[in-house]
Design a protein around this motif. Structure first.
Motif, mmCIF file in Angstrom:
data_model
loop_
_atom_site.group_PDB
_atom_site.id
_atom_site.type_symbol
_atom_site.label_atom_id
_atom_site.label_comp_id
_atom_site.label_asym_id
_atom_site.label_seq_id
_atom_site.Cartn_x
_atom_site.Cartn_y
_atom_site.Cartn_z
ATOM 1 N N GLU B 102 35.012 42.542 38.620
ATOM 2 C CA GLU B 102 36.142 41.634 38.396
ATOM 3 C C GLU B 102 36.680 41.098 39.738
ATOM 4 O O GLU B 102 36.992 39.921 39.869
ATOM 5 C CB GLU B 102 37.245 42.382 37.631
ATOM 6 N N ILE B 103 36.766 41.994 40.724
ATOM 7 C CA ILE B 103 37.252 41.562 42.038
ATOM 8 C C ILE B 103 36.288 40.536 42.644
ATOM 9 O O ILE B 103 36.693 39.538 43.228
ATOM 10 C CB ILE B 103 37.434 42.778 42.978
ATOM 11 N N GLU B 104 35.011 40.795 42.455
ATOM 12 C CA GLU B 104 34.024 39.856 42.974
ATOM 13 C C GLU B 104 34.170 38.489 42.294
ATOM 14 O O GLU B 104 34.152 37.448 42.939
ATOM 15 C CB GLU B 104 32.624 40.413 42.751
ATOM 16 N N ARG B 105 34.368 38.543 40.988
ATOM 17 C CA ARG B 105 34.510 37.304 40.225
ATOM 18 C C ARG B 105 35.720 36.517 40.713
ATOM 19 O O ARG B 105 35.688 35.288 40.805
ATOM 20 C CB ARG B 105 34.675 37.657 38.738
ATOM 21 N N CYS B 106 36.789 37.235 41.061
ATOM 22 C CA CYS B 106 38.034 36.571 41.454
ATOM 23 C C CYS B 106 38.177 36.485 42.968
ATOM 24 O O CYS B 106 39.276 36.215 43.464
ATOM 25 C CB CYS B 106 39.237 37.339 40.919
ATOM 26 N N SER B 107 37.106 36.761 43.712
ATOM 27 C CA SER B 107 37.288 36.959 45.149
ATOM 28 C C SER B 107 37.933 35.750 45.839
ATOM 29 O O SER B 107 38.824 35.908 46.662
ATOM 30 C CB SER B 107 35.967 37.324 45.808
ATOM 31 N N GLU B 108 37.494 34.549 45.464
ATOM 32 C CA GLU B 108 38.065 33.375 46.138
ATOM 33 C C GLU B 108 39.535 33.231 45.819
ATOM 34 O O GLU B 108 40.354 32.922 46.685
ATOM 35 C CB GLU B 108 37.316 32.116 45.717
ATOM 36 N N GLN B 109 39.838 33.481 44.551
ATOM 37 C CA GLN B 109 41.225 33.382 44.121
ATOM 38 C C GLN B 109 42.082 34.413 44.872
ATOM 39 O O GLN B 109 43.166 34.106 45.351
ATOM 40 C CB GLN B 109 41.272 33.630 42.618
ATOM 41 N N PHE B 110 41.573 35.635 45.000
ATOM 42 C CA PHE B 110 42.319 36.682 45.700
ATOM 43 C C PHE B 110 42.506 36.326 47.171
ATOM 44 O O PHE B 110 43.563 36.579 47.748
ATOM 45 C CB PHE B 110 41.614 38.039 45.569
ATOM 46 N N ASP B 111 41.482 35.751 47.779
ATOM 47 C CA ASP B 111 41.617 35.363 49.186
ATOM 48 C C ASP B 111 42.734 34.341 49.344
ATOM 49 O O ASP B 111 43.520 34.392 50.292
ATOM 50 C CB ASP B 111 40.300 34.779 49.720
ATOM 51 N N ARG B 112 42.807 33.407 48.396
ATOM 52 C CA ARG B 112 43.864 32.393 48.483
ATOM 53 C C ARG B 112 45.232 33.005 48.184
ATOM 54 O O ARG B 112 46.234 32.634 48.781
ATOM 55 C CB ARG B 112 43.561 31.230 47.535
ATOM 56 N N LYS B 113 45.231 33.973 47.264
ATOM 57 C CA LYS B 113 46.491 34.630 46.946
ATOM 58 C C LYS B 113 47.053 35.370 48.159
ATOM 59 O O LYS B 113 48.270 35.425 48.356
ATOM 60 C CB LYS B 113 46.290 35.630 45.797
#
Lengths: 461, 183
Positions: B102-113
């Motif tokens: 899940e973290i991998e899937r959202c990695s770009e989003q998390f980086d922006r967050k």
């Protein structure tokens, strides 16, 4: 319906983050995360925030723009944990990349050139041989390791040691022992401890810092300048000379780690010296007064005239009132070796110790606050009184010995405990081997007053 | 002793720079998947050793974080086996893999967050900032904060939970309005 369920899972996720779920609730949550995409997404989002806040710890004061509270930098508790139950509450010290908006500094400051039987704890730097090192901390738990700084200085770490590398010319010894060899190119190389700054003037020297905050400098060759952290007073130290700063009163003996009687797996019970009427302490030949409660129990034996006064013996009493001594079949004594801040292990070969049990039960009544060389239980200036003690075990600590807790066993321990009638047992720890150099090591074990390490503990079943 | 280690040249410097740049992110990744701080420290250290040993195989210009994630996940799963720890639950391994996925899937989003986090922390009221400092800077547990602030454990737990929710909502709004607002 769906929203309600998700909200319930949200609450569970939050509890899981704070470690407040029961095992069965945690298992159910983990199963749901695996099964349900929505719960999984919610979990990932929340755990990401929690984890990011933990990882960004050092920058939070800036980010939150609050004045740092007066109690900043809580004492970092560092347990040299190898025993499974000694859950080490350790924290990364971080890279000190405090300045925001700047590219992180990442030049190579030193290289880890050699290691011997090295085992590392959570260090912020890579600990493979030949690994390049930037700023950061190294925590050596066992063995020895040599760093070569870009300035040319070579530093050898003796475990257990924690060192913070600040630049090619500067490092901070958080605890442990290092010896430095400094060529001309690195004159001015500096080692700080919590209470000393040592500036090298082209030499070979050693620095130790005790985990309870006392430092010791010894110059093998050449000369160093040092300044006392408190007074700022500068002094020169020439070849063969040493300088010692005592731990600040108040740092030691103020807050005993409150380990209590503990039932552990497979029928073992752990009894620390901090339990009940337990006590621990040591006496030194050269001291007229009692040393009082100390974080470290120091042990030393020397037949050299110059260091005779430094002879030290440690005494431990355990409270057996919650176990039935008569039924015990297995007994182990666990001691946690700590850097004493006194002497270098490079100066003593492997050392052998002996543990004696005090057979005269009247002597269990010694006083921790009043323990002096003159009134030690079952022993006097000439040695232990054979009519009042029985030898239970021997153990050794190797050169550069580890900081992991030692477990001392032997059939004699159980027999000794079974013969107890008053609910207290007293042990004496002595070093049997002497040393060849007056600056040889004083061995130390954590006492119940130690702020972070494991107190002497008797494991019985 | 080897006076000039073969690996400590430009290669070493690039490694250090790369590691420094991503270090906090890497720590956050491991913290996301491992709860015990002592385990996190050990895993991170092992992870850095492996990253250094295999750095020659990492191709500059490709995604360092994706590469580091693979290595870190491997270390985490290995660590649990090597330590022969009793798993927290029967599904622990699947759980870790699921969260990692899940973290991998959202990695770009998390980086922006992550970029919005600072801004949102600053918008918290003073009292909440103090709680965050206690919890995450001074690393006090819920019980300790309760004792120190004269609240019940349950109240502190609920407060922390609410602050994190406010932060998450704020960061999501930041994400929606674009990165410029995060300055």
């Amino acid at each position: 319906m769906k929203a309600n369920t998700t909200r319930e899972w949200d609450a569970r996720i939050e509890r899981a983050l704070e470690g407040r779920l029961r095992a069965d609730e945690l298992a159910a949550l983990q199963a749901e995360v695996v099964r349900d995409a929505a719960v999984r997404a919610a979990y990932a989002e929340r755990v990401w925030l929690h984890a990011t806040l933990r990882a960004e710890r050092e920058r939070l004061p800036q980010w939150l723009e609050t004045v740092e509270p007066a109690t900043v930098a809580p004492v970092r508790r560092w347990v040299f944990a190898t025993m499974a139950m000694a859950a080490a509450a350790c924290v990364l010290l971080g890279w000190n990349l405090f300045r925001l908006g700047r590219a992180p500094r990442a030049e190579i400051v030193a290289t880890l050139v050699q290691t011997q039987n090295a085992r590392w704890a959570g260090s912020t730097l890579p600990t493979a041989e030949n690994a390049p090192l930037g700023r950061g901390t190294l925590a050596l738990v066992e063995g020895m390791a040599t760093l070569k700084f870009a300035s040319g200085a070579t530093l050898t770490l003796e475990a257990p040691t924690r060192l913070e590398i600040l630049s090619a010319m500067h490092c901070r010894l958080i605890e442990g022992s290092v010896t430095a060899e400094v060529p001309e190119s690195a004159h001015g190389f500096r080692v700080d401890t919590s209470d000393l700054k040592v500036v090298d003037l082209g030499t070979r020297f050693g620095v130790t810092a005790g985990s309870a905050g006392n430092s010791h400098v010894f110059v093998f060759e050449g000369e160093v300048t040092l300044s006392d952290g408190k007074s700022g007073e500068l002094r020169h130290l020439g070849e063969g000379k040493s300088f010692h700063v005592d731990a600040q009163p108040g740092v030691v003996g103020t807050e005993p780690a409150r380990f209590q009687l503990e039932q552990v797996a497979d029928g073992w019970t752990q009894i620390p010296t901090s339990f009940g009427r337990g006590k621990d302490g040591y006496a030194r030949r050269g001291n007229l007064q009692s040393v009082g409660p100390q974080a470290l129990l120091m042990v030393k034996h020397s037949e050299l005239e110059r260091s005779r006064k430094n002879e030290r013996r440690a005494f431990l009493t355990f409270d057996l009132s919650k176990v039935r001594p008569r039924d015990l079949t297995e007994v182990e004594l666990v001691l946690d070796p700590e850097p004493s801040g006194l002497g270098f292990s490079a100066m003593v070969p492997d050392s052998r110790f002996a543990v004696y049990g005090v057979t005269d039960e009247v002597l269990d009544q010694w006083s921790e606050a009043g323990l002096r060389w003159e009134n030690m239980p079952a022993s006097d200036d000439t040695g232990l009184n054979p009519a009042q003690v029985t030898k239970l075990a021997e153990f050794s600590l190797g050169r550069g010995a580890s900081g992991s807790p030692l477990t001392i066993k032997g059939e004699a321990f159980a027999a000794f405990l079974r013969s107890d009638t008053n609910g207290l047992v007293t042990f004496i720890i002595v070093r049997e081997t002497g040393e060849t150099d007056p600056s040889g090591l004083v061995h130390a074990f954590a006492s119940k007053e130690h702020p972070s390490a494991r107190p002497p503990t008797l494991r019985v079943r | 002793m080897n006076p000039t280690p073969p690996d400590a040249g430009d290669h070493g410097e690039t490694f250090l720079r790369t590691l420094a740049e991503h270090e906090r992110w890497l720590a956050a990744y491991v913290y996301s998947l491992v709860t015990r701080t002592a385990d996190v420290d050990d895993i991170l250290q092992e992870c850095k050793i492996v990253l250094w040993r295999q750095f020659a195989r990492f191709q500059a210009g490709t995604n360092f974080r994706a590469w580091a994630r693979t290595i870190a996940l491997h270390q985490i799963l290995n660590y649990r086996r090597a330590e022969q720890r009793r798993p927290e639950s029967p599904h622990e391994r699947e759980f870790i893999e699921a969260v990692a996925g899940e973290i991998e899937r959202c990695s770009e989003q998390f980086d922006r967050k992550a970029e919005g986090l600072r801004h949102c922390l600053r918008k918290l009221p003073e009292a909440h900032r103090a709680i965050m400092l206690s919890r995450y800077y001074e690393e006090r547990g819920v019980e300790q904060i309760a004792a120190q602030s004269d609240r019940t454990v349950e109240a502190v737990y609920r407060l922390l939970s609410r602050i994190r929710k406010v932060l998450n909502d704020c960061i999501s709004r930041q994400l929606a309005t674009g990165p410029s607002a995060a300055r």
